[in-house]
Scaffold this active site. Structure first.
Site, PDB file in Angstrom:
ATOM      1  N   ASP A  20      34.724  46.572  45.020  1.00 49.96           N
ATOM      2  CA  ASP A  20      33.681  45.773  45.094  1.00 49.96           C
ATOM      3  C   ASP A  20      32.824  46.017  46.679  1.00 49.96           C
ATOM      4  OD1 ASP A  20      32.237  43.595  45.578  1.00 49.96           O
ATOM      5  OD2 ASP A  20      33.275  42.409  46.577  1.00 49.96           O
ATOM      6  N   ASP A 115      29.012  43.522  40.567  1.00 50.77           N
ATOM      7  CA  ASP A 115      29.109  44.219  41.134  1.00 50.77           C
ATOM      8  C   ASP A 115      30.744  44.493  41.665  1.00 50.77           C
ATOM      9  OD1 ASP A 115      29.680  42.343  42.582  1.00 50.77           O
ATOM     10  OD2 ASP A 115      29.633  43.827  44.931  1.00 50.77           O
ATOM     11  N   GLU A 116      31.562  43.933  40.359  1.00 49.76           N
ATOM     12  CA  GLU A 116      33.287  43.714  41.125  1.00 49.76           C
ATOM     13  C   GLU A 116      34.195  43.590  39.952  1.00 49.76           C
ATOM     14  OE1 GLU A 116      33.252  39.694  43.074  1.00 49.76           O
ATOM     15  OE2 GLU A 116      35.407  40.115  42.249  1.00 49.76           O
TER      16      GLU A 116
END
Ligand code: TTP
Ligand code: MG
Length: 372
Positions: A20, A115-116
């Site tokens: 993350d 983003d993860e």
């Protein structure tokens, strides 16, 4: 030293990473604009209007500023903060590079948002046995290619990997091995479990349940009796169990939630409050995933197990949880037998999800300007 770590993970049933990026949108802005480094930077909507905070730099978090807070409130907390409107295209560009680095190690990459991602590295392209080593290599590559930091969680399932990545932010690398699970879950606040929102947290608090062990010490029967099916799944999560597999490919094409009640319901107040809760949850989820969809679907299962689904497609994606609620509650009142015939399951979802683009001004509102 390395040997020791390898030996320690040999018995793991699976090796899962959750990666993350740290303060993603804000970190990209600070990277692209060096004069912003070290400053409280807030990415989001208009701080003089009804904008909301998408995210903020760690410097801004010291002032208590958080995602989804009204931007005006953030401005009050930190008047000297630099406010920036999101540049989704730029974030997407960096996201592609990050995801490509993940795929250099395994094809089992499940992207959750820009983003993860989860990675199953039980078997990985470089044949590295030690999952900590893989996480470390990925962190270094991401930093070399993008100049950004990422936090990694290393564990035996998706839930524990996700919890781990959050424990050592920013630039973290946290491992939860089988031998650590009990002690970590014991003291973990139950609201940290993904899926436990403010409503569930409040319901649990009525029984004095704040930590995972507060729930598990009451036993599985207690959880099922008071929270039905959700209680059972929450109980399993609270002991660190998760049977999901990392599923590669695109993101889910829908965003939905449903709940089976432990008794059949006719109360209008209760059902509408549930719809309100689901609407906010779904909107939050969409925002986080940077997705937008126009078709809202309601699902009702009655006490006799008959199922009705009702859908409505809007001209533009809903710009707030309140809009989703308005459409869903109208469908429930006008197009189902709710409040007359007892209901055992209620569900709500948004279909046809696409990446939220910037070509449509209303879609843009989803992430800033006029979001409620
Ligand atoms: P997060 O990973 O939740 O947050 P973050 O990366 O900014 O910070 P950290 O992980 O270090 O705690 O979300 C990723 C991006 O998604 C975030 O940079 C901005 C966007 N986002 C929103 O636009 N609205 C939201 O409510 C949230 C939670 C995130
Ligand atoms: Mg992040």
């Amino acid at each position: 030293m390395k040997k020791e770590k390898k030996a320690k993970t040999d018995h793991w049933p699976a090796k899962i990473l959750h990666m993350d990026m740290d303060a993603f949108f804000a970190a990209v802005e600070q990277k692209d604009n060096p004069e912003l480094r070290g400053l409280p930077v807030i990415v989001g909507g208009d701080p003089y209007g009804r904008g909301v905070v998408s995210t903020c730099s760690y410097e801004a978090r010291k002032f208590g500023i958080r995602s989804a807070m009204p931007a005006a409130e953030a401005r009050k907390r930190c008047p000297e903060a630099v406010f920036i409107r999101p540049r989704i295209e730029r974030y997407r560009e960096i996201s592609k590079k990050v995801m490509a680095i993940f795929r250099q190690h395994t094809e089992l990459v499940e992207a959750v948002s820009l983003d993860e991602a989860y990675l199953d590295i039980t078997h990985n392209r470089l044949n590295v046995d030690d999952p900590v080593m893989v996480a470390s290599l990925i962190k270094q590559s991401i930093h070399a290619v993008t100049g950004l930091t990422v936090s990694a969680g290393v564990s035996i399932n998706m839930l524990l990997a996700k919890l781990a990545s959050d424990m050592d932010k920013p630039d973290g690398l946290k491992v939860i091995g089988p031998e650590d699970i009990e002690s970590i879950m014991e003291s973990l606040a139950i609201r940290k479990i993904p899926g436990v929102g403010p409503v569930t947290e409040k319901a649990l608090l009525k029984y004095g349940i704040k930590t995972c062990s507060d729930l598990t010490s009451r036993g599985l029967d207690f959880a099922i009796r008071n929270f039905g099916k959700n209680g059972e799944s929450l109980f399993r999560k609270a002991i660190g169990q998760d049977s999901r597999q990392v599923e590669p490919g695109g993101e889910r094409k829908q965003c939905s939630t449903e709940e089976t009640f432990d008794r059949d319901i006719t109360s209008k107040e209760f059902l509408l409050s549930k719809l309100k809760e689901y609407s906010d949850e779904i909107f939050y989820d969409l925002q986080k995933k940077q997705r937008a969809g126009k078709t809202i679907t309601l699902k009702v299962k009655y006490h006799d197990f008959k199922i009705e689904t009702r859908s409505k497609t809007l001209h533009t994606p809903p710009a707030s949880g309140a809009v989703i609620y308005k459409v869903a509650s109208e469908m429930l009142e006008r197009r189902t037998l709710a409040f007359k015939k007892p209901i055992r399951l209620l569900g709500l979802g948004i279909q046809g999800l696409q990446e939220a683009g910037s070509q449509d001004p209303l879609q843009r509102d989803l992430f800033g300007e006029n979001a409620i």
